[in-house]
Design an enzyme around this catalytic site. Sequence first.
Site, PDB file in Angstrom:
ATOM      1  N   ILE A  90       0.787  -1.314   0.128  1.00 56.44           N
ATOM      2  CA  ILE A  90      -0.362  -0.028   0.013  1.00 56.44           C
ATOM      3  C   ILE A  90       0.995   1.272   0.073  1.00 56.44           C
ATOM      4  CG2 ILE A  90      -1.519   1.257   1.431  1.00 56.44           C
ATOM      5  CD1 ILE A  90      -2.884  -1.330   2.209  1.00 56.44           C
ATOM      6  N   HIS A 107      -5.761  -3.943 -11.726  1.00 61.29           N
ATOM      7  CA  HIS A 107      -6.676  -4.475 -10.586  1.00 61.29           C
ATOM      8  C   HIS A 107      -7.554  -5.734 -11.076  1.00 61.29           C
ATOM      9  CE1 HIS A 107      -8.175  -4.895  -6.466  1.00 61.29           C
ATOM     10  NE2 HIS A 107      -9.631  -5.127  -7.163  1.00 61.29           N
TER      11      HIS A 107
HETATM   12  C1  GRF Z   1      -2.582  -9.603 -11.150  1.00 63.89           C
HETATM   13  O1  GRF Z   1      -3.834 -10.090 -11.014  1.00 63.89           O
HETATM   14  C2  GRF Z   1      -2.914  -7.924 -10.922  1.00 63.89           C
HETATM   15  O2  GRF Z   1      -4.147  -7.733 -11.544  1.00 63.89           O
HETATM   16  C3  GRF Z   1      -2.991  -7.940  -9.676  1.00 63.89           C
HETATM   17  O3  GRF Z   1      -1.808  -8.763  -8.996  1.00 63.89           O
HETATM   18  C4  GRF Z   1      -1.776  -9.748 -10.122  1.00 63.89           C
HETATM   19  C5  GRF Z   1      -0.181  -9.588 -10.374  1.00 63.89           C
HETATM   20  O4  GRF Z   1      -0.039 -10.976 -11.376  1.00 63.89           O
HETATM   21  N1  GRF Z   1      -2.766  -6.614  -9.217  1.00 63.89           N
HETATM   22  P1  GRF Z   1       1.452 -10.832 -12.180  1.00 63.89           P
HETATM   23  O5  GRF Z   1       2.562 -10.508 -11.045  1.00 63.89           O
HETATM   24  O6  GRF Z   1       1.338  -9.652 -12.971  1.00 63.89           O
HETATM   25  O7  GRF Z   1       1.454 -12.047 -12.680  1.00 63.89           O
END
Ligand code: GRF
Length: 216
Positions: A90, A107
Amino acid sequence: MAEKTLVILISGRGSNMQAILAAGLPARCGAVISNEADAPGLATAASHGVATAIVDHRDFAGRTTFETALAAEIDRHLPDLVVLAGFMRILTGAFVDRYRDRLINIHPSLLPAFPGLATHRRALEAGVRIHGCTVHFVTPAVDSGPIIAQAAVPVLPGDTEEQLAARVLREEHRIYPQAIRWICEGRVALEPGGRVSLKQMRDAAGSLASPPPDSR
Ligand code: GRF
């Protein structure tokens, strides 16, 4: 138009980071920075020839000193855009303000639904028929901020959390590079009311529905 410089922040797998690095964007990636020394995404970044750095939050007494070190590492690369790609810390308002209008996140939900963690499980529990992902500018409130792009997927009968997550992730890998491309091309404008307008974009035709309209 001068080539833009990105800095990408990760904490783990880095599959969105990889999609961005592999997308042939009109941008160079100055660095991938992780707060986790063992993030698998670091090796992936290196295999793309991108410089990597670790700023481990555990090495600092508090959030502010961690963020000061993180900002120093980011700023060495003079980025036009700071890209959060699964960065699991955060961020304080001071950090977000420092990168105001040039800090973006992805997200795994259709915001403003399901901010926070465990979005796929919560979507299944809520019984929504449509789920998805959102690329947005970052503001101090967690998982909020002007929306740049979204993609929707159906929630199918019997879906597990993993199946739904995989369906959403495929869309994440599509829309995150696309949104960054639009920003690099100067097609994304932040309006005073905190909304995003997109220039030279085809209008989405028709509607999204799940089940589809002809289901009987
Ligand atoms: C993804 O689902 C993204 O939306 C979220 O965290 C995850 C990260 O996955 N914020 P990666 O590390 O990009 O594979």
